[in-house]
Motif scaffolding. Structure first.
Motif, PDB file in Angstrom:
ATOM      1  N   ALA A 115      -4.578  -4.995   2.847  1.00  0.00           N
ATOM      2  CA  ALA A 115      -4.517  -5.206   4.293  1.00  0.00           C
ATOM      3  C   ALA A 115      -3.845  -6.551   4.571  1.00  0.00           C
ATOM      4  N   GLY A 116      -3.572  -6.824   5.833  1.00  0.00           N
ATOM      5  CA  GLY A 116      -2.981  -8.106   6.211  1.00  0.00           C
ATOM      6  C   GLY A 116      -1.463  -8.089   6.104  1.00  0.00           C
ATOM      7  N   PRO A 117      -0.822  -9.212   6.436  1.00  0.00           N
ATOM      8  CA  PRO A 117       0.646  -9.283   6.462  1.00  0.00           C
ATOM      9  C   PRO A 117       1.300  -8.952   5.127  1.00  0.00           C
ATOM     10  N   ALA A 118       0.633  -9.269   4.010  1.00  0.00           N
ATOM     11  CA  ALA A 118       1.225  -9.028   2.698  1.00  0.00           C
ATOM     12  C   ALA A 118       0.859  -7.662   2.139  1.00  0.00           C
ATOM     13  N   PHE A 169      -5.765   3.750   5.343  1.00  0.00           N
ATOM     14  CA  PHE A 169      -6.412   3.433   4.069  1.00  0.00           C
ATOM     15  C   PHE A 169      -6.109   2.012   3.593  1.00  0.00           C
ATOM     16  N   ARG A 170      -5.480   1.219   4.467  1.00  0.00           N
ATOM     17  CA  ARG A 170      -5.230  -0.178   4.092  1.00  0.00           C
ATOM     18  C   ARG A 170      -6.550  -0.907   3.884  1.00  0.00           C
ATOM     19  N   GLY A 171      -6.665  -1.565   2.736  1.00  0.00           N
ATOM     20  CA  GLY A 171      -7.874  -2.312   2.431  1.00  0.00           C
ATOM     21  C   GLY A 171      -9.005  -1.473   1.879  1.00  0.00           C
ATOM     22  N   ALA A 172      -8.842  -0.146   1.841  1.00  0.00           N
ATOM     23  CA  ALA A 172      -9.911   0.724   1.341  1.00  0.00           C
ATOM     24  C   ALA A 172     -10.010   0.625  -0.178  1.00  0.00           C
ATOM     25  N   ASP A 173     -11.206   0.785  -0.704  1.00  0.00           N
ATOM     26  CA  ASP A 173     -11.441   0.787  -2.147  1.00  0.00           C
ATOM     27  C   ASP A 173     -11.189   2.193  -2.682  1.00  0.00           C
ATOM     28  N   MET A 174     -10.030   2.396  -3.252  1.00  0.00           N
ATOM     29  CA  MET A 174      -9.689   3.696  -3.835  1.00  0.00           C
ATOM     30  C   MET A 174      -9.530   3.589  -5.348  1.00  0.00           C
TER      31      MET A 174
END
Length: 235
Positions: A115-118, A169-174
């Motif tokens: 997640a975030g800008p990067a 799903f950005r930042g999700a624990d997959m």
């Protein structure tokens, strides 16, 4: 959804190949024949929204679980080998318990979309559709001319909604909880998707890891020989 497939070879052993975002079966243009030379029948899919496969009615139809269900519907279980790259590695991991290959290879897997800008940003992928061949070459200086041609063609055939679906799903624990079957992770050098801490975590969860020195994210196109060498003992 049953997916379009392409096959190289006619051997008794089956290898399944699953491409990444914006690509299709053509990304395996060297890997498929190389596996066929080793006695495999290599079967590559076009994920939904890619290549010659069908399209979902809306963005919500492009979740990783939808792609994984398509693999299970299209491909036979019990293959000798299954290889997934990036998004393909993510969906293969979600289907592997049902597909039950003897061995799995996950190439620079997209198991965590930062997640975030990067982090992951769908608009950057969509913006990439307008890149010229020369610009693609600038980002991928080691690619052969044939791979540049394939990239331009596969991007034209790509449904950009597949990228927008991943925004959720950005930042999700997959990260997979463990290696369901004997599993190798091949990594770019450096890998932005699997940083050193995550690599150590995966080793603790039963995955073998090999880094292809100097290779970019699409390892098999950046350094085909290095990628195939990393598979020794697994194919």
């Amino acid at each position: 959804m049953r997916l379009h497939t392409t096959t190289w070879g006619s051997g008794d052993r089956i290898a399944l190949l699953v491409h990444g975002l914006m690509a299709d079966h053509r990304t395996w243009r060297r890997v498929g024949p190389a596996l066929a030379e080793r006695g495999y029948r290599a079967i590559a899919v076009d994920l939904r929204g890619h290549g010659a496969s069908g399209r979902a009615p809306g963005t919500e139809g492009y979740r990783p679980c939808d792609h994984a269900d398509d693999l299970v519907e299209t491909l036979q279980s019990g293959a000798e080998l299954a290889v997934g790259h990036s998004l393909g590695a993510l969906v293969l991991a979600q289907a592997v318990e049902r597909l039950k290959p003897a061995r799995a290879v996950y190439s620079d897997p997209a198991w965590h979309l930062g997640a975030g800008p990067a982090g992951f940003r769908a608009e950057l992928f969509v913006r990439g559709r307008s890149m010229t061949r020369e610009q693609v070459k600038g980002f991928n200086p080691h690619w052969a001319d044939e791979d540049l041609d394939v990239e331009m063609a596969s991007v034209r055939d790509w449904d950009e909604r597949t990228a927008y679906a991943l925004d959720a799903f950005r930042g999700a624990d997959m990260w997979p909880a463990g290696a369901v079957v004997p599993s190798l992770v091949t990594l770019a050098d450096p890998s932005t998707l699997v940083p050193p801490g995550a690599a150590r975590m995966l080793e603790g969860r039963g995955f073998a890891l090999r880094t292809v020195a100097g290779a970019g994210h699409t390892v098999h196109r950046d350094d085909f020989d290095g990628f195939m060498s990393a598979l020794e003992g697994w194919i």
